[in-house]
Design a protein around this motif. Structure first.
Motif, mmCIF file in Angstrom:
data_model
loop_
_atom_site.group_PDB
_atom_site.id
_atom_site.type_symbol
_atom_site.label_atom_id
_atom_site.label_comp_id
_atom_site.label_asym_id
_atom_site.label_seq_id
_atom_site.Cartn_x
_atom_site.Cartn_y
_atom_site.Cartn_z
ATOM 1 N N ARG A 15 7.729 6.528 21.008
ATOM 2 C CA ARG A 15 8.053 5.280 20.647
ATOM 3 C C ARG A 15 7.989 4.784 19.095
ATOM 4 O O ARG A 15 8.555 4.129 18.744
ATOM 5 N N GLU A 16 6.622 5.426 18.707
ATOM 6 C CA GLU A 16 6.447 4.855 17.634
ATOM 7 C C GLU A 16 7.130 5.328 16.318
ATOM 8 O O GLU A 16 7.579 4.691 15.248
ATOM 9 N N ALA A 17 7.780 6.747 16.747
ATOM 10 C CA ALA A 17 8.617 7.346 15.685
ATOM 11 C C ALA A 17 9.767 6.694 15.495
ATOM 12 O O ALA A 17 10.565 6.954 14.362
ATOM 13 N N GLU A 18 10.324 6.017 16.739
ATOM 14 C CA GLU A 18 11.518 5.447 16.778
ATOM 15 C C GLU A 18 11.531 4.336 15.584
ATOM 16 O O GLU A 18 12.792 4.048 15.290
ATOM 17 N N THR A 19 10.755 3.472 15.459
ATOM 18 C CA THR A 19 10.563 2.295 14.731
ATOM 19 C C THR A 19 9.981 2.598 13.353
ATOM 20 O O THR A 19 10.440 2.004 12.409
ATOM 21 N N ASN A 20 9.020 3.758 13.434
ATOM 22 C CA ASN A 20 8.432 3.926 11.890
ATOM 23 C C ASN A 20 9.245 5.402 11.631
ATOM 24 O O ASN A 20 8.513 6.396 11.905
ATOM 25 N N VAL A 21 10.101 5.173 10.757
ATOM 26 C CA VAL A 21 10.696 6.494 10.111
ATOM 27 C C VAL A 21 9.792 7.240 9.162
ATOM 28 O O VAL A 21 10.261 8.530 8.935
ATOM 29 N N ALA A 22 8.728 6.708 8.597
ATOM 30 C CA ALA A 22 7.914 7.491 7.642
ATOM 31 C C ALA A 22 6.841 8.348 8.568
ATOM 32 O O ALA A 22 6.322 9.367 7.828
ATOM 33 N N LEU A 23 6.831 8.379 9.912
ATOM 34 C CA LEU A 23 5.921 9.208 10.735
ATOM 35 C C LEU A 23 6.885 10.234 11.431
ATOM 36 O O LEU A 23 8.040 9.923 11.558
ATOM 37 N N GLN A 24 6.507 11.453 11.407
ATOM 38 C CA GLN A 24 7.179 12.464 11.979
ATOM 39 C C GLN A 24 6.322 13.144 13.303
ATOM 40 O O GLN A 24 4.923 13.328 13.145
ATOM 41 N N GLY A 41 18.555 3.282 17.500
ATOM 42 C CA GLY A 41 17.230 3.729 16.564
ATOM 43 C C GLY A 41 17.439 3.357 15.224
ATOM 44 O O GLY A 41 18.503 2.838 14.736
ATOM 45 N N VAL A 42 16.514 3.317 14.381
ATOM 46 C CA VAL A 42 16.507 3.050 13.046
ATOM 47 C C VAL A 42 17.720 4.185 12.428
ATOM 48 O O VAL A 42 17.437 5.328 12.595
ATOM 49 N N ASN A 43 18.174 3.742 11.367
ATOM 50 C CA ASN A 43 19.217 4.483 10.483
ATOM 51 C C ASN A 43 20.422 4.713 11.190
ATOM 52 O O ASN A 43 21.533 5.212 10.853
ATOM 53 N N SER A 44 20.542 4.293 12.733
ATOM 54 C CA SER A 44 21.761 4.091 13.387
ATOM 55 C C SER A 44 22.695 3.251 12.939
ATOM 56 O O SER A 44 22.489 2.251 11.986
ATOM 57 N N THR A 45 24.208 3.415 13.333
ATOM 58 C CA THR A 45 25.122 2.537 12.682
ATOM 59 C C THR A 45 25.777 1.792 13.872
ATOM 60 O O THR A 45 25.935 2.364 14.888
ATOM 61 N N HIS A 61 0.986 -1.240 0.116
ATOM 62 C CA HIS A 61 0.132 -0.151 0.087
ATOM 63 C C HIS A 61 0.885 1.213 -0.003
ATOM 64 O O HIS A 61 1.890 1.304 0.704
ATOM 65 N N ALA A 62 0.439 2.182 -0.801
ATOM 66 C CA ALA A 62 1.208 3.521 -0.932
ATOM 67 C C ALA A 62 1.530 4.102 0.501
ATOM 68 O O ALA A 62 2.437 4.761 0.664
ATOM 69 N N ASP A 63 0.557 4.017 1.227
ATOM 70 C CA ASP A 63 0.752 4.670 2.506
ATOM 71 C C ASP A 63 1.724 4.094 3.542
ATOM 72 O O ASP A 63 2.479 4.829 4.346
ATOM 73 N N PHE A 64 2.429 3.002 2.879
ATOM 74 C CA PHE A 64 3.597 2.283 3.877
ATOM 75 C C PHE A 64 4.747 2.097 2.982
ATOM 76 O O PHE A 64 5.482 1.349 3.087
ATOM 77 N N GLY A 65 4.654 3.167 2.051
ATOM 78 C CA GLY A 65 5.968 3.015 1.130
ATOM 79 C C GLY A 65 7.360 3.356 1.764
ATOM 80 O O GLY A 65 8.415 3.017 1.348
ATOM 81 N N GLY A 66 7.201 3.841 2.934
ATOM 82 C CA GLY A 66 8.575 4.149 3.620
ATOM 83 C C GLY A 66 9.129 2.890 4.239
ATOM 84 O O GLY A 66 10.401 2.780 4.198
#
Length: 714
Positions: free
Chosen positions: A436-445, A382-386, A161-166
């Motif tokens: 907490r949701e924003a930590e795992t779902n980077v498509a949300l701000q 977190g997401v995108n961390s190294t 679905h387009a809404d979950f394109g992230g």
């Protein structure tokens, strides 16, 4: 039937060749010893006989196995062991919604023996989330693996679905190629274009699978031409347009390169016989066409980019990603580096390493470059961390995702009925949950002004936000949610010019309602781009502002009598299209608090459509119905009861019959709501109300006209 040869973007038709394509026997997935060795860790060797027998039953039932691998070829490594990079394949499955990605992954796992026991009988085993099973869609991307010909194939299933394109954009850094699944009847759709654009931009060479080829409405040659045109329109290279094409029925469990073989499978099914096919051609194509992962192991420091976080009840937060370089072992010292800046977030040690096979997690002692693994031991990651060894100071680059296009505001439920059902009521609880949701779902701000108790949540679409709201209400939250609105921004070249998001919408409708659909979309500032016939449907493509799609889903369903299909994807930011005509009628507003009575509702129903039933709790400012005539909002009293007197009536009271009320769903109420209203969400109820409950203040505020463009501009 014809097949297409692609050479440097040109197409030549020739009769389909069968020699060399049809496999009279399949390569075995290994002997019983190797098969159970693949899927059980060393600590579980006691149950090896039972697992081996289960794997043998399913593999021989679905595949015509060749002789097992001879001892001279060498014993196969355990699935939990680190293997050379040349024997690893990392591939993502991408497609439009409902084109069969998850069913295809299920089929691969079952035929390879990666599933056993009760999971063999389940459908869509990768959709483990409760909402995914209820809605029949994939919401979160998931990683699994299987062994084939002594190779480990890591598979990433993605949402359609387009809404979950992230989720799709995020996983492309983990894979070296993608399998593009396309419905053989529908052809490439809006999300097909989106995911293919991202894959081609990464330089990936897709494999194409035309799924549902056994349907009577399938049109493989036309879809092939449409796909090639899409590849060329997106600027694909000559190598990318020379993609392999396979024809499959994931539901029936077979795949082939040859349309004549497909015809024999379809004929066998028509006669009630099971098609004598399997998924080996697709697995062979993955081994042949997908390159092994690049990355140095020996002598290179360990580094891994985190693409997803998983919660483990015993280990806490686990970071999932692809090892970019080096080797990591359990007990090694590691550090977490912040994205872009490279600041050290925390230091720790690797407590556990996991590899997922089927739906199981398998423990590993060490992993190297090219492996897709989950690491525990660094709870602040977190997401995108190294995650890297202590001598690494530069973070890895990550793929930026497209910005959100709409937003809603979450706040505390302040209605008179607040606190009756939920356990999570305060603004601090809501804020912590959203963060907490924003930590795992980077498509949300998540945006907060620091002054009010409300939190602005920005996302890709109404479905993504409704899934978040539904998840929170099931966790015991009570919320007040404002209507969705689009995010405008300034033109960088002309700051006085406002830009708004546009989307490409594709609808498949019956011809007799196509005129009505075109008229409605045109009123919403849509621009018609194409009108073509696909099977017995009309396919209409519009470019339309995102504002024009807010609230249109329910109207589209009514206009097409439930037979239309609508899909859309983000296109670009364009010039502000102007104000829209009013599309919704006025509301009936409750003017008293109490319990709705059938006596009062019977009189109110003559004014329009009701949203409440007899016995429902109501309060002042709550929306209880929609007026049948357009105009201003009407205040009504649904709590009025019939006055009892000692005067005997001449006749008997008539039985009151009210029209049944359909309960609100989150998607329906989000699509229906007006700008001055709000949604009250509790664990068991969804109510529609005015943002300002007091009628006097509400009338004063209605005189202040604020356009949607001045309401918010980035």
């Amino acid at each position: 039937m014809q097949s297409i040869i692609r050479v440097a973007g040109h197409r030549l038709a020739r009769p389909t060749q069968t020699a060399g394509h049809r496999l009279l026997s399949t390569v075995a997935f290994g002997s019983a010893k190797n098969a159970h060795g693949y899927y059980l860790p060393s600590s579980q060797r006691a149950s090896v006989l039972m697992r081996a027998s289960m794997a043998r039953v399913h593999t021989t039932a679905d595949l015509r196995a060749e002789p097992a691998v001879s001892p001279s070829e060498g014993a196969s490594a355990d699935l939990g062991d680190m293997i050379p990079t040349e024997r690893i394949r990392n591939v993502g499955i991408i497609a439009h919604v409902d084109h069969g990605k998850t069913t295809l992954v299920d089929c691969l796992l079952k035929q390879s023996g990666a599933l056993s026991g009760a999971t063999m009988q389940e459908s869509r085993v990768m959709d483990s989330n409760t909402l995914e099973k209820e809605r029949g869609i994939t919401i979160l991307s998931k990683v699994t693996s299987l062994m084939y010909k002594d190779h480990r194939i890591n598979i990433v299933d993605t949402p359609g679905h387009a809404d979950f394109g992230g989720e799709v954009e995020r996983i492309l850094s983990m894979v070296d190629s993608v399998v593009l699944v396309v419905d053989a009847s529908e052809g490439p759709m809006a999300q097909t274009k989106f995911v293919l654009t991202k894959a081609l931009a990464r330089g990936l060479h897709p494999l194409v699978v035309l799924n549902k080829i056994d349907r009577p409405a399938s049109r493989p040659d036309e879809v092939d031409s449409e796909l090639l045109e899409l590849f060329l329109a997106l600027g694909a290279t000559d190598e990318q347009t020379s993609y392999d094409m396979l024809y499959a029925s994931a539901k029936e469990g077979w795949c082939s390169r040859d349309l004549s073989v497909v015809a024999s499978y379809v004929d066998a099914a028509a006669q009630g016989q099971k098609a004598n096919g399997n998924m080996v051609p697709l697995l062979d194509a993955i081994l042949d066409r997908v390159p092994p992962p690049r990355g140095q192991r020996e002598g290179a420091p360990f580094s891994m980019l985190v693409t997803q976080l998983e919660a483990n009840p015993y280990l806490g937060k686990c970071a999932l990603g692809r090892v970019t370089s080096g080797i990591v072992s359990v007990g090694d010292s590691i550090r977490v580096l912040a994205p872009e800046t490279g600041d050290v977030i925390e230091a720790g040690k690797v407590t556990k390493l996991f590899l997922r096979s089927g739906v199981q997690q398998i423990e590993m002692a060490q992993a190297g470059a090219g492996d897709l693994v989950a690491i525990s031991g660094v709870p602040k990651v977190g997401v995108n961390s190294t995650i890297a060894s202590p001598d690494v100071t530069t973070p890895l680059e990550f793929i930026p995702i497209d910005p959100p296009t709409i937003s809603v505001t979450f706040s505390v439920n302040d209605s008179p009925l607040a606190g009756r059902e939920g356990t999570m009521l305060t603004s601090n609880m809501i804020r912590d949950r959203l963060l907490r949701e924003a930590e795992t779902n980077v498509a949300l701000q998540i945006v907060s002004d620091g002054k009010s108790e409300s939190m602005e949540v920005r996302g890709r679409g109404e479905l993504q936000l409704s899934v978040l709201i539904e998840t929170m209400r099931r966790e015991g939250f009570e919320l007040s949610v404002t209507p969705p609105r689009v995010l405008f921004k300034r033109d960088p070249e002309n700051p006085k010019l406002a830009l708004e998001p546009y989307e490409e919408i594709t609808v498949d409708v019956d011809h007799d309602v196509s005129g009505n659909v075109i008229e409605k979309l045109t009123k919403r500032k849509g621009e018609l781009k194409s009108f073509v016939d696909v099977a017995d449907k009309a396919r209409i493509v519009f470019h339309i502002p995102t504002r024009g799609l807010l609230g249109y889903a329910s109207e589209f369903k009514n206009d097409t009598h439930g037979t239309g299909v609508m899909n859309h994807a983000f296109l670009h930011y364009g010039e502000y299209a102007g104000a829209f005509e009013k599309t919704r009628k006025s509301s009936m507003i409750c003017m008293a608090q109490g319990t709705a009575t059938s006596y009062a509702l019977n009189m109110v129903e003559a004014r329009g459509r009701l949203f409440v039933r007899n016995g429902d709790d109501v309060y002042s400012g709550m929306v209880v119905g929609e007026l049948s005539k357009d105009g201003t909002d009407l205040d009504v009293n649904p709590t009025k009861a019939k006055q009892l007197t000692n005067v005997r009536a001449a006749g008997k009271d008539e039985t009151i019959r009210l029209t049944p009320v359909k309960p609100w769903s989150l998607e329906a109420v989000i699509a229906y709501i007006n700008p001055d209203e709000a949604i009250e969400v509790t664990p068991s109820q969804i109510r529609l109300r005015k943002q300002i409950l007091d009628p006097t203040r509400r009338k004063q505020n209605s005189r202040k006209r604020i356009s949607d463009i001045s309401h918010f501009i980035d």
